[in-house]
Design a protein around this motif. Structure first.
Motif, PDB file in Angstrom:
ATOM      1  N   SER A 272       0.849  -1.194   0.000  1.00 55.85           N
ATOM      2  CA  SER A 272       0.000   0.000   0.000  1.00 55.85           C
ATOM      3  C   SER A 272       0.878   1.235   0.000  1.00 55.85           C
ATOM      4  O   SER A 272       2.018   1.197   0.443  1.00 55.85           O
ATOM      5  CB  SER A 272      -0.947   0.011   1.207  1.00 55.85           C
ATOM      6  OG  SER A 272      -0.278   0.452   2.366  1.00 55.85           O
ATOM      7  N   GLU A 282       1.349  -1.762  -8.600  1.00 54.44           N
ATOM      8  CA  GLU A 282       0.052  -1.149  -8.264  1.00 54.44           C
ATOM      9  C   GLU A 282      -1.093  -1.793  -9.040  1.00 54.44           C
ATOM     10  O   GLU A 282      -0.952  -2.170 -10.206  1.00 54.44           O
ATOM     11  CB  GLU A 282       0.106   0.357  -8.577  1.00 54.44           C
ATOM     12  CG  GLU A 282      -1.168   1.073  -8.161  1.00 54.44           C
ATOM     13  CD  GLU A 282      -1.013   2.591  -8.119  1.00 54.44           C
ATOM     14  OE1 GLU A 282       0.039   3.111  -8.560  1.00 54.44           O
ATOM     15  OE2 GLU A 282      -1.952   3.250  -7.629  1.00 54.44           O
ATOM     16  N   ASP A 289      -9.409  -2.455  -5.787  1.00 56.63           N
ATOM     17  CA  ASP A 289     -10.536  -1.930  -4.993  1.00 56.63           C
ATOM     18  C   ASP A 289     -10.926  -2.923  -3.904  1.00 56.63           C
ATOM     19  O   ASP A 289     -11.212  -2.549  -2.766  1.00 56.63           O
ATOM     20  CB  ASP A 289     -11.765  -1.673  -5.885  1.00 56.63           C
ATOM     21  CG  ASP A 289     -11.481  -0.568  -6.903  1.00 56.63           C
ATOM     22  OD1 ASP A 289     -10.532   0.217  -6.673  1.00 56.63           O
ATOM     23  OD2 ASP A 289     -12.199  -0.504  -7.921  1.00 56.63           O
ATOM     24  N   ARG A 292      -8.406  -2.843  -1.145  1.00 55.65           N
ATOM     25  CA  ARG A 292      -8.541  -1.591  -0.390  1.00 55.65           C
ATOM     26  C   ARG A 292      -9.702  -1.691   0.606  1.00 55.65           C
ATOM     27  O   ARG A 292      -9.584  -1.288   1.759  1.00 55.65           O
ATOM     28  CB  ARG A 292      -8.771  -0.414  -1.339  1.00 55.65           C
ATOM     29  CG  ARG A 292      -8.838   0.932  -0.613  1.00 55.65           C
ATOM     30  CD  ARG A 292      -8.981   2.118  -1.561  1.00 55.65           C
ATOM     31  NE  ARG A 292      -7.922   2.134  -2.544  1.00 55.65           N
ATOM     32  CZ  ARG A 292      -8.051   1.802  -3.829  1.00 55.65           C
ATOM     33  NH1 ARG A 292      -9.261   1.451  -4.295  1.00 55.65           N
ATOM     34  NH2 ARG A 292      -7.038   1.825  -4.647  1.00 55.65           N
ATOM     35  N   GLU A 293     -10.821  -2.276   0.154  1.00 53.87           N
ATOM     36  CA  GLU A 293     -11.983  -2.383   1.047  1.00 53.87           C
ATOM     37  C   GLU A 293     -11.722  -3.406   2.152  1.00 53.87           C
ATOM     38  O   GLU A 293     -11.955  -3.160   3.319  1.00 53.87           O
ATOM     39  CB  GLU A 293     -13.243  -2.765   0.259  1.00 53.87           C
ATOM     40  CG  GLU A 293     -13.742  -1.672  -0.679  1.00 53.87           C
ATOM     41  CD  GLU A 293     -13.762  -0.280  -0.055  1.00 53.87           C
ATOM     42  OE1 GLU A 293     -14.307  -0.123   1.059  1.00 53.87           O
ATOM     43  OE2 GLU A 293     -13.201   0.662  -0.664  1.00 53.87           O
ATOM     44  N   GLU A 297      -8.021   0.234   3.621  1.00 52.97           N
ATOM     45  CA  GLU A 297      -6.841   1.017   3.267  1.00 52.97           C
ATOM     46  C   GLU A 297      -7.189   2.474   2.999  1.00 52.97           C
ATOM     47  O   GLU A 297      -7.177   2.951   1.862  1.00 52.97           O
ATOM     48  CB  GLU A 297      -6.119   0.365   2.071  1.00 52.97           C
ATOM     49  CG  GLU A 297      -5.502  -0.979   2.399  1.00 52.97           C
ATOM     50  CD  GLU A 297      -4.372  -0.895   3.443  1.00 52.97           C
ATOM     51  OE1 GLU A 297      -3.869   0.196   3.720  1.00 52.97           O
ATOM     52  OE2 GLU A 297      -4.030  -1.967   4.001  1.00 52.97           O
ATOM     53  N   TYR A 298      -7.494   3.155   4.084  1.00 54.97           N
ATOM     54  CA  TYR A 298      -7.718   4.599   4.046  1.00 54.97           C
ATOM     55  C   TYR A 298      -6.826   5.203   5.124  1.00 54.97           C
ATOM     56  O   TYR A 298      -6.765   4.675   6.236  1.00 54.97           O
ATOM     57  CB  TYR A 298      -9.193   4.927   4.292  1.00 54.97           C
ATOM     58  CG  TYR A 298     -10.067   4.414   3.170  1.00 54.97           C
ATOM     59  CD1 TYR A 298     -10.320   5.217   2.062  1.00 54.97           C
ATOM     60  CD2 TYR A 298     -10.572   3.120   3.190  1.00 54.97           C
ATOM     61  CE1 TYR A 298     -11.078   4.731   0.995  1.00 54.97           C
ATOM     62  CE2 TYR A 298     -11.327   2.620   2.143  1.00 54.97           C
ATOM     63  CZ  TYR A 298     -11.584   3.437   1.041  1.00 54.97           C
ATOM     64  OH  TYR A 298     -12.307   2.950  -0.002  1.00 54.97           O
ATOM     65  N   PRO A 305      -7.692   7.569   0.399  1.00 50.60           N
ATOM     66  CA  PRO A 305      -7.680   6.158  -0.006  1.00 50.60           C
ATOM     67  C   PRO A 305      -6.244   5.798  -0.382  1.00 50.60           C
ATOM     68  O   PRO A 305      -5.585   6.547  -1.103  1.00 50.60           O
ATOM     69  CB  PRO A 305      -8.578   6.101  -1.249  1.00 50.60           C
ATOM     70  CG  PRO A 305      -9.100   7.465  -1.468  1.00 50.60           C
ATOM     71  CD  PRO A 305      -8.462   8.424  -0.516  1.00 50.60           C
ATOM     72  N   ARG A 306      -5.760   4.679   0.134  1.00 51.73           N
ATOM     73  CA  ARG A 306      -4.387   4.295  -0.196  1.00 51.73           C
ATOM     74  C   ARG A 306      -4.336   3.585  -1.535  1.00 51.73           C
ATOM     75  O   ARG A 306      -5.270   2.852  -1.887  1.00 51.73           O
ATOM     76  CB  ARG A 306      -3.826   3.386   0.896  1.00 51.73           C
ATOM     77  CG  ARG A 306      -3.703   4.090   2.238  1.00 51.73           C
ATOM     78  CD  ARG A 306      -3.082   3.175   3.299  1.00 51.73           C
ATOM     79  NE  ARG A 306      -3.081   3.828   4.591  1.00 51.73           N
ATOM     80  CZ  ARG A 306      -3.415   3.240   5.750  1.00 51.73           C
ATOM     81  NH1 ARG A 306      -3.766   1.966   5.768  1.00 51.73           N
ATOM     82  NH2 ARG A 306      -3.392   3.907   6.876  1.00 51.73           N
ATOM     83  N   ARG A 307      -3.243   3.788  -2.257  1.00 50.94           N
ATOM     84  CA  ARG A 307      -3.009   3.015  -3.480  1.00 50.94           C
ATOM     85  C   ARG A 307      -2.593   1.617  -3.024  1.00 50.94           C
ATOM     86  O   ARG A 307      -1.852   1.480  -2.052  1.00 50.94           O
ATOM     87  CB  ARG A 307      -1.886   3.667  -4.285  1.00 50.94           C
ATOM     88  CG  ARG A 307      -2.216   5.100  -4.701  1.00 50.94           C
ATOM     89  CD  ARG A 307      -0.970   5.889  -5.000  1.00 50.94           C
ATOM     90  NE  ARG A 307      -0.256   5.374  -6.153  1.00 50.94           N
ATOM     91  CZ  ARG A 307       1.003   5.730  -6.463  1.00 50.94           C
ATOM     92  NH1 ARG A 307       1.671   6.557  -5.681  1.00 50.94           N
ATOM     93  NH2 ARG A 307       1.580   5.237  -7.532  1.00 50.94           N
ATOM     94  N   VAL A 308      -3.084   0.588  -3.714  1.00 49.93           N
ATOM     95  CA  VAL A 308      -2.684  -0.766  -3.308  1.00 49.93           C
ATOM     96  C   VAL A 308      -2.149  -1.552  -4.502  1.00 49.93           C
ATOM     97  O   VAL A 308      -2.429  -1.214  -5.657  1.00 49.93           O
ATOM     98  CB  VAL A 308      -3.840  -1.565  -2.641  1.00 49.93           C
ATOM     99  CG1 VAL A 308      -4.287  -0.901  -1.357  1.00 49.93           C
ATOM    100  CG2 VAL A 308      -4.995  -1.728  -3.596  1.00 49.93           C
TER     101      VAL A 308
END
Ligand code: IMO
Ligand code: MG
Length: 435
Positions: A272, A282, A289, A292-293, A297-298, A305-308
């Motif tokens: 992340s 990435e 998505d 991230r959920e 990952e915020y 919102p973090r890049r994952v």
């Protein structure tokens, strides 16, 4: 059985948010003192206890357990944020046992303003900072304009030195925004008051810590950010302004390296990233998505919102080298549930060649193509099912997860000391007692 260490360093091996707070809290059960050695309130360390969530930005995570906590000289301190965290702990019924280094530097409101304005000016070289004034405070420290906590708690020194620091920052800010007008007197009055409140915590922590370690106290050095964000050995200029790795412990605390125990490297089961800079693995798609959920990952500090992306063992291998890591903790394995296949990045291809080691230069990394190995994923489970697996230990893990973990261990040539499959302290599996 190996002898357990008296001191341990906990460092992130990637771009921050690896779960350092959770592991610090877990190991703090056996510690006397927890120390932050670099960074400031750009960090966001989350500790979950019996459904209560504590989020710390500058306070060491050991505070939840009412351990003695120390903010070392390598940190930069925003006094208001620190006082708020002290107050929140006290409101929550926690006793705060804090010591602050007299030589840690102070973040002022104009540092935050410079941070935001310089970021805009940097264009494609902006790091996507947390805008907490971290970089400008470290700049002023290096330029020898900065104020230390010692100055903050002595009103006469504060008044004299702040004037200088204010003027130089005003000059910088006026290059970008000639209308800027924050009054020196107001800042002085506000900070004088912070100094009064913080005075009782301020000591020479280097002397104190060395004495405590010599007398056999157990100490955790809690890293913030991550190795790849570090100023000297990270992804410059897309990182932070301190040495966010084991090399930062000694200069950020005054404890010599021969008193610093093993370094536990923390990684997540995927990558992340908050902020800018190339991330070859990435995932800008539905899989990203989903991770991230599932991984929430915020950002803890900015809510971004973090890049994952897929786990990047190639850059982590570099971090393992920088930190001399022999043991790691793998966090958030549960967040990869229901994704199949899983991929792990095991190398970079650059201009048709496979690179030997992580290339550190952004200009190269952004042109690299990740080389992946595929792994079978594991099924989704309820929170209760994950907790019960954690309760039953390593053998109860899904087979696919064991294969994934074996690959990590083998590639990095480390031992996996800790596995985490959920937010609570109980969702942790210990494979090796090192502290
Ligand atoms: P923890 O301790 C993730 C990132 C910012 C930005 C760069 C520079 O929670 O792991 P700064 O405000 O330090 O000048 O920003 O570093 N960054 C972090 N990313 N976790 C953190 O801390 C971070 N602290 C800073 O997003 O790219
Ligand atoms: Mg964080």
């Amino acid at each position: 059985m190996e002898k357990k260490a008296n001191t341990i360093g906990i460092v992130g091996l990637s771009f921050g948010d690896e779960g350092k707070g959770k592991i610090t809290d877990y190991l703090a059960q056996n510690a006397d003192i927890v120390v932050r050695f670099q960074g400031g309130n750009n960090a966001g360390h989350t500790v979950v206890h019996n459904d209560n969530t504590f989020k710390f930005h500058i306070m060491p995570s050991g505070a939840v357990l009412e351990k003695e906590v120390i903010i070392g000289n390598g940190c930069v301190v925003d006094p208001k944020v620190l006082l708020d965290e002290i107050e929140n702990l006290e409101i929550g019924g926690k006793k705060v046992n804090l010591k602050l280094s007299s030589t840690a530097h102070v973040i002022f409101p104009f540092h935050r303003d410079v941070d935001g304005l310089e970021e805009k000016f940097k264009g494609e070289y902006k790091a996507g900072t947390t805008k907490r004034g971290i970089g400008p405070t470290y700049s002023d420290k290096a330029a020898r304009f900065g104020l230390r906590l010692y100055d903050l708690i002595h009103p006469n020194l504060l008044k004299k030195k702040l004037e200088n620091l204010y003027e130089i920052n005003k000059k910088i800010i006026h290059c970008y925004d000639p209308t800027w007008n924050k009054e020196l007197d107001k800042i002085y009055e506000e900070y004088k008051d912070y100094g009064v409140k913080l005075k009782k915590y301020v000591i020479d922590t280097a002397y104190y810590l060395n004495k405590q370690i010599d007398s056999g106290k157990k100490v955790i050095f809690e890293g913030a950010q991550g190795t790849l964000l570090g100023i000297d050995h990270g992804f410059y200029p897309f990182g932070t302004s301190s040495n966010a790795n084991a090399t930062g412990i000694s200069n950020g605390t005054g404890v010599p390296s021969n008193k610093i125990g093993p370094i536990l490297g923390i990684i997540k089961a995927y990558t992340s990233r908050v902020g800018e800079g190339a991330v070859p693995s990435e995932l800008e798609n539905e899989i990203g998505d989903q991770i991230r959920e599932q991984g929430h990952e915020y950002g803890t500090t900015t809510g971004r919102p973090r890049r994952v992306g897929w786990l990047d063992l190639f850059n982590i291998k570099y971090s393992v080298m920088i930190n001399g890591v022999k043991d790691i903790a793998v966090m958030l394995l549960d967040a990869l549930e229901g994704i199949d296949p899983l991929k792990i990045c095991i190398g970079y291809e650059f201009e048709g060649e496979i690179l030997e080691s992580w290339p550190i230069q952004p200009e190269i990394v952004e042109k690299c193509r990740p080389v992946y190995k595929n792994f079978k994923g594991w099924d989704k489970r309820s929170r209760e099912e994950w907790s019960s697996i954690a309760n039953n230990g390593y053998d109860a893990l899904p087979n696919e997860m064991k294969v994934y973990l074996d690959a990590v261990k083998e590639y990095l040539d480390v031992d996996i000391a800790i596995i985490s499959i959920g937010p609570e302290r109980e969702d942790t599996i210990i494979l090796k007692e090192i502290f």
